[in-house]
Design an enzyme around this catalytic site. Sequence first.
Site, PDB file in Angstrom:
ATOM      1  N   LYS A   1      37.139  37.621  59.933  1.00  0.00           N
ATOM      2  CA  LYS A   1      36.707  37.004  58.676  1.00  0.00           C
ATOM      3  C   LYS A   1      37.294  37.854  57.368  1.00  0.00           C
ATOM      4  O   LYS A   1      37.085  38.750  57.116  1.00  0.00           O
ATOM      5  CB  LYS A   1      35.189  36.943  58.383  1.00  0.00           C
TER       6      LYS A   1
ATOM      7  N   GLU B   1      33.269  50.735  57.677  1.00  0.00           N
ATOM      8  CA  GLU B   1      34.333  51.723  56.838  1.00  0.00           C
ATOM      9  C   GLU B   1      33.998  51.239  55.354  1.00  0.00           C
ATOM     10  O   GLU B   1      34.152  50.232  55.017  1.00  0.00           O
ATOM     11  CB  GLU B   1      35.661  51.383  57.286  1.00  0.00           C
TER      12      GLU B   1
ATOM     13  N   CYS C   1      39.688  52.382  49.266  1.00  0.00           N
ATOM     14  CA  CYS C   1      38.466  52.919  49.749  1.00  0.00           C
ATOM     15  C   CYS C   1      38.477  54.582  49.612  1.00  0.00           C
ATOM     16  O   CYS C   1      37.489  55.172  48.887  1.00  0.00           O
ATOM     17  CB  CYS C   1      37.716  52.663  50.998  1.00  0.00           C
TER      18      CYS C   1
ATOM     19  N   GLU D   1      31.144  54.188  42.815  1.00  0.00           N
ATOM     20  CA  GLU D   1      32.579  53.612  43.335  1.00  0.00           C
ATOM     21  C   GLU D   1      33.073  52.626  42.121  1.00  0.00           C
ATOM     22  O   GLU D   1      32.173  51.412  42.116  1.00  0.00           O
ATOM     23  CB  GLU D   1      32.668  53.055  44.474  1.00  0.00           C
TER      24      GLU D   1
HETATM   25  P1  NAP Z   1      32.242  43.250  50.058  1.00  0.00           P
HETATM   26  O1  NAP Z   1      31.141  42.443  49.455  1.00  0.00           O
HETATM   27  O2  NAP Z   1      31.937  44.531  50.474  1.00  0.00           O
HETATM   28  O3  NAP Z   1      32.990  42.613  50.755  1.00  0.00           O
HETATM   29  C1  NAP Z   1      33.858  42.775  51.644  1.00  0.00           C
HETATM   30  C2  NAP Z   1      33.832  41.717  53.010  1.00  0.00           C
HETATM   31  O4  NAP Z   1      32.248  41.489  53.284  1.00  0.00           O
HETATM   32  C3  NAP Z   1      34.257  40.212  52.437  1.00  0.00           C
HETATM   33  O5  NAP Z   1      34.815  39.747  53.580  1.00  0.00           O
HETATM   34  C4  NAP Z   1      33.011  39.536  52.150  1.00  0.00           C
HETATM   35  O6  NAP Z   1      33.025  38.324  51.940  1.00  0.00           O
HETATM   36  C5  NAP Z   1      32.135  39.920  53.361  1.00  0.00           C
HETATM   37  N1  NAP Z   1      30.670  39.863  52.799  1.00  0.00           N
HETATM   38  C6  NAP Z   1      30.025  40.009  51.610  1.00  0.00           C
HETATM   39  N2  NAP Z   1      28.674  40.079  51.716  1.00  0.00           N
HETATM   40  C7  NAP Z   1      28.660  39.598  52.953  1.00  0.00           C
HETATM   41  C8  NAP Z   1      27.280  39.680  53.876  1.00  0.00           C
HETATM   42  N3  NAP Z   1      25.837  39.649  53.160  1.00  0.00           N
HETATM   43  N4  NAP Z   1      27.304  39.623  55.059  1.00  0.00           N
HETATM   44  C9  NAP Z   1      28.469  39.688  55.786  1.00  0.00           C
HETATM   45  N5  NAP Z   1      29.733  39.895  55.105  1.00  0.00           N
HETATM   46  C10 NAP Z   1      29.699  39.724  53.902  1.00  0.00           C
HETATM   47  O7  NAP Z   1      33.017  43.631  48.578  1.00  0.00           O
HETATM   48  P2  NAP Z   1      33.344  42.741  47.381  1.00  0.00           P
HETATM   49  O8  NAP Z   1      32.085  42.091  46.865  1.00  0.00           O
HETATM   50  O9  NAP Z   1      34.497  41.830  47.664  1.00  0.00           O
HETATM   51  O10 NAP Z   1      33.558  43.640  46.390  1.00  0.00           O
HETATM   52  C11 NAP Z   1      32.430  44.573  45.727  1.00  0.00           C
HETATM   53  C12 NAP Z   1      32.729  46.004  45.813  1.00  0.00           C
HETATM   54  O11 NAP Z   1      33.136  46.527  47.232  1.00  0.00           O
HETATM   55  C13 NAP Z   1      33.803  46.650  44.962  1.00  0.00           C
HETATM   56  O12 NAP Z   1      33.832  46.765  43.437  1.00  0.00           O
HETATM   57  C14 NAP Z   1      33.965  47.909  45.561  1.00  0.00           C
HETATM   58  O13 NAP Z   1      33.371  48.711  45.176  1.00  0.00           O
HETATM   59  C15 NAP Z   1      33.643  47.621  47.149  1.00  0.00           C
HETATM   60  N6  NAP Z   1      34.731  47.336  48.098  1.00  0.00           N
HETATM   61  C16 NAP Z   1      34.802  48.404  48.933  1.00  0.00           C
HETATM   62  C17 NAP Z   1      35.942  48.310  49.743  1.00  0.00           C
HETATM   63  C18 NAP Z   1      36.475  49.564  50.905  1.00  0.00           C
HETATM   64  O14 NAP Z   1      37.526  49.431  51.291  1.00  0.00           O
HETATM   65  N7  NAP Z   1      35.478  50.488  50.868  1.00  0.00           N
HETATM   66  C19 NAP Z   1      36.851  47.244  49.873  1.00  0.00           C
HETATM   67  C20 NAP Z   1      36.309  46.063  49.071  1.00  0.00           C
HETATM   68  C21 NAP Z   1      35.548  46.223  48.319  1.00  0.00           C
HETATM   69  P3  NAP Z   1      33.599  37.636  50.586  1.00  0.00           P
HETATM   70  O15 NAP Z   1      34.824  37.857  50.486  1.00  0.00           O
HETATM   71  O16 NAP Z   1      33.156  35.992  50.903  1.00  0.00           O
HETATM   72  O17 NAP Z   1      32.393  38.076  49.659  1.00  0.00           O
END
Ligand code: NAP
Length: 495
Positions: free
Chosen positions: A176, A251, A285, A386
């Site tokens: 996904k 991760e 990250c 972060e």
């Molecule tokens: P996120 O919510 O962590 O999203 C990452 C993945 O998880 C996406 O595929 C997302 O789908 C999915 N997801 C979201 N909510 C979920 C749930 N309740 N159950 C299962 N899967 C779920 O990240 P984001 O909202 O795109 O970004 C928010 C923050 O996350 C950023 O500001 C950043 O700080 C952090 N981030 C960290 C990393 C890393 O590599 N450490 C990468 C991305 C983001 P959707 O795309 O449909 O929401």
Amino acid sequence: MNSSDQLFINGTWLSAVDGATREIFNPATNEVITLVSDASLSDTEKAIHAARTAFDSGPWPRLTATERATYLFKLADLIEAQAEALAMVETRNSGKPLREARYDVADASACFRYYAGLITKPSGETYAVPDPNILAMTVREPIGVCAQIIPWNYPFLMAAWKLAPGLAAGNCCILKPAETTPLSAIELFNLIAQLNFPPGSVQLLLGSGPTVGNLLAESPLVDKIAFTGSTKTGRSIMRAATGNIKKVTLELGGKSPNIVFADADLNLALEYALFAIFAGQGQVCTAGSRLLLQDTLAETFLPRLAEASRCIVVGDGMNPDTEMGPLISPLQLERVQAYIQSGLAEGAQLLCGGQRINTPECERGNFLEPTIFVHTHPCMKIVQEEIFGPVLVVQLFHDEAEAISLANDSVYGLAAGVFTSDTTKGLRVLKQLRAGITWLNTYHPTFNEAPWGGYKQSGIGRELGTYGLDAYLEIKQININLAPQPLGWYRKCFS
Ligand code: NAP
Ligand code: MG
């Protein structure tokens, strides 16, 4: 495949059952690139059932390792043949400069090759147990149905990091992607479809995290969930996964320190300080988002850092001159700008940047200036949380002990860098940092061959290297009796 069919389930391209679609944007312009299918819960059930059936009775887990490796080697070849086109798709959808996207695509292809090679190498063990008549050994077996949820910052590379070991090990997978960046994953599955992977061995599910992603984490038919993304979502996935005691690898985020000592090669340290935070627009990250600078350097190093940051060429990633692209979405830009406001409100000062870029090339996209804060305090939100954008916070330290203590003052423990020309000191410091990935006199190099993951709230488990394969394998103990004879435990029954 019809243009509206982008779910790949049981070897077939499908649209969402309810016909739902989602707009996909170019972050450099905020123009719609295309529409893609948007899966619902019933599409998710369908994908889970396809993977379950394929694992329980289909060919994929029953192929020999060499046969599975052959598929993955061919996939690596196809990726390589399409590399430039894939990099362009990645740049248009994620905003990252083309030169970064090219690295990602090359790394992804190498990742499929690495695990295709690794799966045919020796993997079990035998044990010298204290019974001469027992031969004890272990074999590795796939875990089952693996759901893999990935973020938007490295859409293509993260797909490879998940699928390559998962499939090599013989699992049936459901990928996904993030809702904002599915386009390179669709291209990857076009290549998978060309190779006729056995139906059900690998599915592509596009949809939102809280619905589709959450069901993958909850479903009793899914045996493992592998996630890369924020710590907040990681926590929610871990909770959802408790029902059937899923295997979970996470991760997550970071707030990684990059420590520069006064005795470092300062030209090297300067360039890497920029690369550590501004590569990927800081949406990485492992970003070196805290620069820990020895206080005696402040007067000379900081003006050079500011001047160099102002020279970074920010623009559309498709432009070959671009060195830093846009943030992924208007929402992410807003989040990062809110952090900048919070830093100012808490008393930190901007050394440079802080503004949205409004030049004619940038005004429609989510562009932010490379931003650096000084006069920070460890309690500030911008130091602890972060930000996931091109925002660096500088923390001054006086001596080695203070550098270590500031570096470790974080709930995260993903990565860390140290710059010094005293290698002994560098190693001494690295050994005391609570982080899973560390670099001495460099920052960011990542290898398929070496394990990747975090301490503390940066995650659970490791990806890449042999550890990354182990994370997709169960270990079975086998004991063979070499001299079968009556046990003699129940004397009356067998006399
Ligand atoms: P996120 O919510 O962590 O999203 C990452 C993945 O998880 C996406 O595929 C997302 O789908 C999915 N997801 C979201 N909510 C979920 C749930 N309740 N159950 C299962 N899967 C779920 O990240 P984001 O909202 O795109 O970004 C928010 C923050 O996350 C950023 O500001 C950043 O700080 C952090 N981030 C960290 C990393 C890393 O590599 N450490 C990468 C991305 C983001 P959707 O795309 O449909 O929401
Ligand atoms: Mg989200």
